[in-house]
Enzyme design. Structure first.
Site, PDB file in Angstrom:
ATOM      1  N   SER A   1       0.779  -1.280  -0.002  1.00 42.86           N
ATOM      2  CA  SER A   1       0.196   0.027  -0.129  1.00 42.86           C
ATOM      3  C   SER A   1       0.827   1.314   0.110  1.00 42.86           C
ATOM      4  CB  SER A   1      -0.869  -0.160   1.192  1.00 42.86           C
ATOM      5  OG  SER A   1      -0.451  -0.001   2.411  1.00 42.86           O
TER       6      SER A   1
ATOM      7  N   LYS B   1       1.460   4.399   6.904  1.00 42.01           N
ATOM      8  CA  LYS B   1       0.797   5.125   5.883  1.00 42.01           C
ATOM      9  C   LYS B   1       1.351   6.640   6.137  1.00 42.01           C
ATOM     10  CE  LYS B   1      -2.245   2.159   4.898  1.00 42.01           C
ATOM     11  NZ  LYS B   1      -1.615   0.813   4.997  1.00 42.01           N
TER      12      LYS B   1
END
Length: 144
Positions: free
Chosen positions: A65, A102
């Site tokens: 991701s 993230k």
């Protein structure tokens, strides 16, 4: 595709020096330049990559991701817990008991964790969620 999570956590060994020669001449990424035998000094990656040893740890990444940020599955991240999270930092976060990496977005007192892969949606952080930033990613180590 699987989301990017923390696979393992390691503490740095800053007690042992790992100094290697540092050459004065830069390496050309275009046309080769003549070799230079002059060594500038020694480079210890501990002192170059770790600014706050007591607050630094390493994590190994699993997932895809964060590929647009240059973070790939299997990479090792250097994380500094002493730094304050700021908008657009890449962070290690505990989200509902799961560690993840993230990009944090902070806008108008609202928090989001944003992946760097269009196959994953951003995660809004709500008051009912368990959330804690475990540190700021300062460097990525990966093999070519």
């Amino acid at each position: 595709m699987k989301k990017t999570t923390v696979k393992a956590i390691y503490h740095p060994d800053t007690d042992s020096a790992c100094a290697r020669p540092l050459f004065v001449a830069s390496v050309s990424a275009g046309f080769p330049s003549p070799a230079d035998d002059y060594i500038e000094g020694q480079l210890d990656l501990n002192t170059h990559l770790i600014k706050h040893p007591a607050a630094t740890y390493f994590v190994r990444v699993a997932g895809d991701s964060m590929i647009r940020a240059g973070i790939h599955s299997g990479d090792i991240l250097i994380v500094d817990r002493s730094l304050e999270p700021r908008d657009k930092n890449v962070v290690i976060a505990n989200l509902n008991g799961e560690l993840t990496v993230k990009r944090i977005r902070i806008k108008q007192k609202k928090l989001m964790l944003v992946p760097e892969n269009e196959n994953y949606p951003p995660q809004k952080i709500r008051r009912d969620m368990e959330f804690e930033v475990w540190g700021i990613v300062t460097h990525v180590i990966h093999s070519l």
